[in-house]
Motif scaffolding. Structure first.
Motif, PDB file in Angstrom:
ATOM      1  N   THR B  64      30.911 -23.758  15.946  1.00 31.15           N
ATOM      2  CA  THR B  64      29.762 -24.131  16.746  1.00 31.15           C
ATOM      3  C   THR B  64      28.879 -22.962  17.173  1.00 31.15           C
ATOM      4  O   THR B  64      27.686 -23.119  17.415  1.00 31.15           O
ATOM      5  CB  THR B  64      30.189 -24.967  17.981  1.00 31.15           C
ATOM      6  OG1 THR B  64      29.530 -24.474  19.115  1.00 31.15           O
ATOM      7  CG2 THR B  64      31.657 -24.853  18.215  1.00 31.15           C
ATOM      8  N   ILE B  67      25.465 -20.735  14.570  1.00 28.30           N
ATOM      9  CA  ILE B  67      24.017 -20.703  14.448  1.00 28.30           C
ATOM     10  C   ILE B  67      23.414 -19.581  15.277  1.00 28.30           C
ATOM     11  O   ILE B  67      22.383 -19.033  14.941  1.00 28.30           O
ATOM     12  CB  ILE B  67      23.393 -22.048  14.889  1.00 28.30           C
ATOM     13  CG1 ILE B  67      23.867 -22.435  16.265  1.00 28.30           C
ATOM     14  CG2 ILE B  67      23.740 -23.119  13.906  1.00 28.30           C
ATOM     15  CD1 ILE B  67      23.268 -23.733  16.744  1.00 28.30           C
ATOM     16  N   THR B  70      25.118 -15.650  13.779  1.00 31.42           N
ATOM     17  CA  THR B  70      24.741 -15.088  12.474  1.00 31.42           C
ATOM     18  C   THR B  70      23.449 -14.280  12.595  1.00 31.42           C
ATOM     19  O   THR B  70      23.261 -13.293  11.879  1.00 31.42           O
ATOM     20  CB  THR B  70      24.550 -16.197  11.420  1.00 31.42           C
ATOM     21  OG1 THR B  70      23.863 -17.279  12.009  1.00 31.42           O
ATOM     22  CG2 THR B  70      25.880 -16.673  10.896  1.00 31.42           C
ATOM     23  N   THR B  71      22.570 -14.649  13.524  1.00 26.30           N
ATOM     24  CA  THR B  71      21.337 -13.869  13.678  1.00 26.30           C
ATOM     25  C   THR B  71      21.645 -12.479  14.217  1.00 26.30           C
ATOM     26  O   THR B  71      20.998 -11.495  13.845  1.00 26.30           O
ATOM     27  CB  THR B  71      20.358 -14.572  14.634  1.00 26.30           C
ATOM     28  OG1 THR B  71      20.998 -14.773  15.884  1.00 26.30           O
ATOM     29  CG2 THR B  71      19.931 -15.895  14.070  1.00 26.30           C
ATOM     30  N   VAL B 256      18.503 -29.422  24.484  1.00 26.82           N
ATOM     31  CA  VAL B 256      17.557 -30.282  23.769  1.00 26.82           C
ATOM     32  C   VAL B 256      17.376 -31.586  24.534  1.00 26.82           C
ATOM     33  O   VAL B 256      16.265 -32.018  24.819  1.00 26.82           O
ATOM     34  CB  VAL B 256      18.084 -30.577  22.353  1.00 26.82           C
ATOM     35  CG1 VAL B 256      17.058 -31.321  21.566  1.00 26.82           C
ATOM     36  CG2 VAL B 256      18.458 -29.300  21.657  1.00 26.82           C
ATOM     37  N   ARG B 285      12.410 -23.006  18.788  1.00 25.66           N
ATOM     38  CA  ARG B 285      12.167 -23.631  17.485  1.00 25.66           C
ATOM     39  C   ARG B 285      13.006 -24.878  17.322  1.00 25.66           C
ATOM     40  O   ARG B 285      12.557 -25.887  16.791  1.00 25.66           O
ATOM     41  CB  ARG B 285      12.536 -22.643  16.379  1.00 25.66           C
ATOM     42  CG  ARG B 285      11.359 -21.881  15.881  1.00 25.66           C
ATOM     43  CD  ARG B 285      11.472 -21.395  14.499  1.00 25.66           C
ATOM     44  NE  ARG B 285      12.753 -20.950  14.075  1.00 25.66           N
ATOM     45  CZ  ARG B 285      12.958 -20.439  12.882  1.00 25.66           C
ATOM     46  NH1 ARG B 285      11.962 -20.312  12.056  1.00 25.66           N
ATOM     47  NH2 ARG B 285      14.161 -20.065  12.521  1.00 25.66           N
ATOM     48  N   GLN B 286      14.256 -24.810  17.759  1.00 24.62           N
ATOM     49  CA  GLN B 286      15.153 -25.941  17.515  1.00 24.62           C
ATOM     50  C   GLN B 286      14.871 -27.104  18.451  1.00 24.62           C
ATOM     51  O   GLN B 286      15.033 -28.251  18.068  1.00 24.62           O
ATOM     52  CB  GLN B 286      16.600 -25.499  17.691  1.00 24.62           C
ATOM     53  CG  GLN B 286      17.061 -24.614  16.561  1.00 24.62           C
ATOM     54  CD  GLN B 286      18.459 -24.150  16.785  1.00 24.62           C
ATOM     55  OE1 GLN B 286      19.233 -24.823  17.442  1.00 24.62           O
ATOM     56  NE2 GLN B 286      18.794 -23.002  16.254  1.00 24.62           N
ATOM     57  N   ILE B 287      14.506 -26.807  19.707  1.00 24.04           N
ATOM     58  CA  ILE B 287      14.264 -27.895  20.651  1.00 24.04           C
ATOM     59  C   ILE B 287      12.902 -28.520  20.370  1.00 24.04           C
ATOM     60  O   ILE B 287      12.738 -29.726  20.461  1.00 24.04           O
ATOM     61  CB  ILE B 287      14.309 -27.363  22.096  1.00 24.04           C
ATOM     62  CG1 ILE B 287      15.703 -26.839  22.407  1.00 24.04           C
ATOM     63  CG2 ILE B 287      13.932 -28.439  23.069  1.00 24.04           C
ATOM     64  CD1 ILE B 287      15.803 -26.223  23.762  1.00 24.04           C
ATOM     65  N   GLY B 288      11.930 -27.709  20.031  1.00 22.81           N
ATOM     66  CA  GLY B 288      10.581 -28.245  19.822  1.00 22.81           C
ATOM     67  C   GLY B 288       9.661 -27.667  20.876  1.00 22.81           C
ATOM     68  O   GLY B 288       9.862 -27.872  22.075  1.00 22.81           O
ATOM     69  N   GLU B 290       6.830 -28.511  21.807  1.00 25.66           N
ATOM     70  CA  GLU B 290       6.080 -29.485  22.612  1.00 25.66           C
ATOM     71  C   GLU B 290       6.823 -29.789  23.907  1.00 25.66           C
ATOM     72  O   GLU B 290       6.210 -30.127  24.911  1.00 25.66           O
ATOM     73  CB  GLU B 290       5.887 -30.812  21.865  1.00 25.66           C
ATOM     74  CG  GLU B 290       5.259 -30.709  20.505  1.00 25.66           C
ATOM     75  CD  GLU B 290       6.234 -30.298  19.412  1.00 25.66           C
ATOM     76  OE1 GLU B 290       5.778 -30.146  18.278  1.00 25.66           O
ATOM     77  OE2 GLU B 290       7.434 -30.121  19.698  1.00 25.66           O
ATOM     78  N   TYR B 291       8.142 -29.706  23.876  1.00 23.40           N
ATOM     79  CA  TYR B 291       8.912 -30.032  25.069  1.00 23.40           C
ATOM     80  C   TYR B 291       9.049 -28.848  26.005  1.00 23.40           C
ATOM     81  O   TYR B 291       9.341 -29.008  27.182  1.00 23.40           O
ATOM     82  CB  TYR B 291      10.317 -30.514  24.672  1.00 23.40           C
ATOM     83  CG  TYR B 291      10.307 -31.777  23.873  1.00 23.40           C
ATOM     84  CD1 TYR B 291      10.597 -31.776  22.524  1.00 23.40           C
ATOM     85  CD2 TYR B 291       9.971 -32.986  24.467  1.00 23.40           C
ATOM     86  CE1 TYR B 291      10.576 -32.941  21.785  1.00 23.40           C
ATOM     87  CE2 TYR B 291       9.941 -34.145  23.731  1.00 23.40           C
ATOM     88  CZ  TYR B 291      10.247 -34.117  22.399  1.00 23.40           C
ATOM     89  OH  TYR B 291      10.219 -35.273  21.670  1.00 23.40           O
ATOM     90  N   ARG B 325      10.890 -15.761  10.251  1.00 25.58           N
ATOM     91  CA  ARG B 325      11.984 -15.565  11.178  1.00 25.58           C
ATOM     92  C   ARG B 325      11.456 -15.065  12.520  1.00 25.58           C
ATOM     93  O   ARG B 325      10.384 -14.481  12.591  1.00 25.58           O
ATOM     94  CB  ARG B 325      12.989 -14.558  10.611  1.00 25.58           C
ATOM     95  CG  ARG B 325      13.668 -15.021   9.357  1.00 25.58           C
ATOM     96  CD  ARG B 325      14.569 -16.194   9.621  1.00 25.58           C
ATOM     97  NE  ARG B 325      15.554 -15.861  10.623  1.00 25.58           N
ATOM     98  CZ  ARG B 325      16.731 -15.308  10.358  1.00 25.58           C
ATOM     99  NH1 ARG B 325      17.066 -15.044   9.123  1.00 25.58           N
ATOM    100  NH2 ARG B 325      17.574 -15.042  11.315  1.00 25.58           N
TER     101      ARG B 325
END
Lengths: 386, 439
Positions: B64, B67, B70-71, B256, B285-288, B290-291, B325
């Motif tokens: 888990t 994600i 790794t960055t 999220v 980026r992952q959540i968005g 706009e939110y 990136r």
């Protein structure tokens, strides 16, 4: 008046999310007795199809983009139903009447689906298609041989290993190509944004009714009506119900039981796909999304009683209301107005966090199951299959 | 099946199973050293002579946490590649031995032991969650080795064998609370995930609010992975009917759900400004976007920081890993810590003598992408604090920053247990946790 309305709406919306995800499982578990631990992953597949549809629509201008959710619903249904069909034909068909094996097998399938979503790329898809073509094609050709019955076992073994080897080789070669080897989704969560007309809410006094929640409630009601109509007023629904009640007799009457089983499972999975589309509006979409919902879904089905749609509805609403009332501190607020009930107020305030509310809800479910072990509406008469 | 399993069958199957499992275990463990020694792309051709210095990289490449971690591995590998291209350390090239902690804390301890004992690495760059760091801490202290840890964390730790290049609470949380009190309101609602970091952070915040005249109107925790935020939204509305500050220490997927649902419920950033300490450019980026537009985050580094070192860093990162990136605070911390290690080794004149390197590391300074950082005697670095607001393109507008770097305070001064304590590894009399005499 307004706080009461707000509490009511919130409870119903939590309950409707639970009901939406439990509907598919109620059909599969209730009508077929199959414990499907891959149900959460079927929801995840529905959520990912929503993501794909959203991306397809992104290329279109603004007014059309907002309609993507209406197209995502049938696509999610179809994708999840297809996955359910393959699952039923490939795995579950061999395990009817053996609930423990089904549980293990579907748990394994859930792991496979999670990893599939993380690493799927064009190379993998090509390899899978190649394998199917080789294996089933060769099987068809071999079946026509006169000595098929005799050579059946080792012919299948050689066929399987050869097709697997060739397909794997092809997949590995294709993977080196950067265009084909790039994962579609990768292990990260993906961003599904609700269309603009679903994003805000309309104010009702002090309280804002979110459009997403309203959308989910309406979707749940529509799915309920559609399922009820299908099961009770269509000919295939009649066949499903008769196979559930007495499989051998239905088979005697000419009902194709294998097809009926596949159809029921596909229906349940399709509903899971639609609920996946709904939850993509509420939370994150990622490989682990299904795991967040599977436990609650099983709770609803178990409490509602196997085989009864009304029981599932009542159970979902009851669990939703309990969870909300305890978690938001509303009960504590109500009893705090009566000073004599202070210890009760303290008790409720202690449980007024989300974690503790879940604990309390589970404790209540366990207590309820002691009194009524088969759920709210138990199945009458002798169980047909188990 | 009344005959059941006879003795012969049992012996046959049992020995087959035992043999297979032994074989699998052997197959699994023995090829691990050669197969996981992924030398960095720039390093391996040059290091072929066997003169390379080995360093360990220990992060979760699966599970888990993958994600996020790794960055960080990518940032560390970039730093190593750049150092090698510039001639290496003490004239020798660096070779990275990458191990996978698999988001499983006992595995972290196991791999740390392997890196130190079998690969004989000069140092280890690793860990993300406090749980993984606490799992490897005994290994590094027992073997008197060295770990470089790049993440912001809850403090309350100061090991001689770890160098912490992430923010301590006084370099991220406390300045954020001060800024919010001054600019956004005095009433705070605390939301967090249900594990050690948010709970510890909220303890610190509550004490700080008491001391500075703010008010904690409510506190709630979501279990990790839970997505039903409605009860919390009701509580926020009850506790802050006219608006107020939400301090968010949620981690992972719950973020999220939280941001999607508070927007739907009408909790907009102008009335309910939300400041998060776990949301960086990747999460936006992952959540968005706009939110998240209009909400705040507190870090030491944003991709939009305007320093020449940052321009160079972002360009190099994009050139290496792709133009789409983004860079964030943990990645920048990891990048900086490799360079700090290099400077320490060069000042000490050796990469083997860990005692000398430890002493030489203290006082080292680097013009990092976030600004000037200095290694303090308590093994933490001074960092600039910045508050960013999410803007239209998903990156952060820096709305406030400290005029210069802030020195780190690992033992929190608001929590009664650790108030008055400090850490100083240059003085053998003081050590990791000593009481500061009020003179």
């Amino acid at each position: 008046m307004s706080p009461l309305l707000e509490a009511l709406f919130n409870s119903i919306s939590i309950g409707s999310v639970l009901l939406m995800s439990a509907l598919g499982l109620a059909i599969v578990f209730g009508l077929m007795g199959v414990i499907n631990l891959a149900h959460g992953e079927l929801m995840m597949l529905g959520a990912y199809s929503t993501f794909v549809v959203q991306n397809v629509f992104k290329a279109l201008p603004e007014p059309l983009f907002d309609l993507y959710i209406l197209f995502a619903l049938p696509v999610a249904f179809l994708v999840a139903a297809l996955a359910g069909l393959i699952l039923e034909r490939g795995v579950i068909r061999f395990l009817y009447g053996r609930p423990l094996e089904t549980l293990l097998a579907t748990w394994g399938v859930s792991l496979i689906l999670q990893q599939l979503v993380r690493s799927v790329n064009w190379a993998l898809v090509a390899a899978i298609i190649l394998f199917c073509l080789l294996f089933f094609g060769a099987l068809q050709v071999l079946k026509r041989r006169l000595d098929w019955e005799r050579i059946r076992n080792w012919a299948i073994a050689i066929n399987l290993s050869l097709s697997l080897a060739i397909a794997t080789l092809a997949g590995l070669l294709l993977k080196n190509n950067p265009n084909l080897g790039k994962p579609w989704f990768s292990a990260r969560n993906v961003d599904v944004t609700a269309p603009a007309w679903l994003r805000e809410g309309f104010p009702l006094g002090n309280f804002q009714v979110p459009y997403i929640r309203l959308f989910i409630i309406i979707l749940t009601i529509l799915c309920l009506i559609a399922t009820y109509w299908f099961l009770n007023y269509s000919s295939w629904g009649l066949r499903i119900r008769s196979v559930t009640q007495n499989r051998t007799m239905s088979s005697c009457l000419g009902i194709p039981t294998a097809t009926v089983d596949a159809l029921t499972f596909a229906l349940g999975s399709g509903l899971a796909g639609i609920s996946g589309c709904a939850i993509s509006l509420l939370g994150s979409v990622g490989p682990n999304t299904g795991q967040n919902y599977i436990v609650d879904t099983f709770m609803v089905v178990v409490v509602g009683g196997v085989g009864n749609l009304l029981g599932t509805i009542l159970a979902a609403m009851a669990i939703g209301i309990t969870n909300y009332l305890i978690g938001s501190g509303t009960l504590g607020l109500i009893t705090s107005s009566v000073p004599a009930l202070k210890p009760l107020t303290d008790f409720f305030t202690f449980f007024a966090t989300t974690s503790m509310a879940k604990v309390m809800t589970f404790a209540l479910i366990i207590a309820f199951l002691q009194v009524k072990p088969a759920g709210i509406f138990p199945q009458k008469g002798r169980t047909a299959e188990l | 099946m009344s005959n059941g399993l006879g003795r012969r069958k049992f012996l046959l199957y049992g020995s087959a199973a035992l043999g297979t499992s032994l074989l699998l275990k052997a197959c699994n463990s023995s090829p691990t050293p050669p197969s996981s020694t992924t030398a960095t792309p720039g390093a391996s051709p040059v290091a072929a002579g066997g003169d390379a210095i080995k360093v360990g990289i220990l992060h979760s490449l699966s599970g888990t946490m993958a994600i996020s971690e790794t960055t960080v591995v990518e940032a560390e590998k970039l730093a190593i590649k750049e150092i090698n291209a510039a001639g290496g350390v003490l004239g020798r090239q660096i070779e990275a031995v990458v191990e996978d902690g698999a988001s499983d804390w006992p595995t972290f301890a196991e791999k740390a032991t392997k890196l130190i004992d079998q690969d004989k690495v000069a140092t280890v760059f690793g860990c993300w969650t406090s749980a993984s760091r606490k799992a490897v801490l005994p290994v590094f202290e027992a073997k008197k080795h060295m770990l470089w840890y790049p993440l912001q964390y809850e403090g309350q730790e100061c090991s001689q064998n770890i160098f912490y290049t992430g923010a301590a609470p006084n370099q991220q949380i406390e300045p954020a609370v001060d800024w919010l009190l001054k600019n956004k309101g005095k009433e705070f609602f605390l939301v967090g995930s249900d594990y050690v970091f948010p709970r510890t952070a909220n303890t610190i915040i509550k004490e700080q609010l008491k001391a500075k005249g703010g008010k904690t109107v409510g506190e709630d925790y979501l279990p990790l992975g839970n997505t039903e935020v409605t009860p919390i939204i009701t509580k926020i509305k009850q506790a802050l009917p006219k608006g107020g500050v939400i301090f968010n220490t949620l981690n992972g997927d719950s973020n999220v759900a939280f941001f999607k649902q508070i927007q739907a419920a009408g909790l907009t950033p102008d009335k309910y400004p939300t400041l998060s300490v776990s949301i960086a450019e990747e999460e936006v980026r992952q959540i968005g976007k706009e939110y998240l537009k209009g909400h705040y985050a507190s870090w030491n580094y944003f991709m939009t920081v305007d320093t020449p070192a940052n321009t160079k860093f972002v360009e190099a990162f994009k050139a290496e890993y792709g133009a789409d990136r983004v860079t964030n605070d943990p990645m920048e911390s990891a990048y900086v810590m490799v360079y700090l290690w290099k400077k320490a080794v060069e000042a000490a004149g050796s990469f083997d003598d860990l005692e000398k390197i430890r002493t030489a590391a203290i006082g080292q300074q680097i013009e990092a992408p976030e600004g000037l950082v200095t290694m303090n005697a308590n093994h933490h670095i001074s960092k600039t604090v910045r508050i960013g607001q999410v803007r239209d393109d998903g990156l952060f507008d820096i709305v406030w920053s400290t005029p210069g770097p802030i020195p780190p305070i690992p033992w929190n001064q608001f929590v009664p247990d650790t108030k008055g304590y400090a850490c100083d590894w240059t003085d053998p009399a003081k050590g990791g946790r000593y009481k500061v005499n009020k003179t």
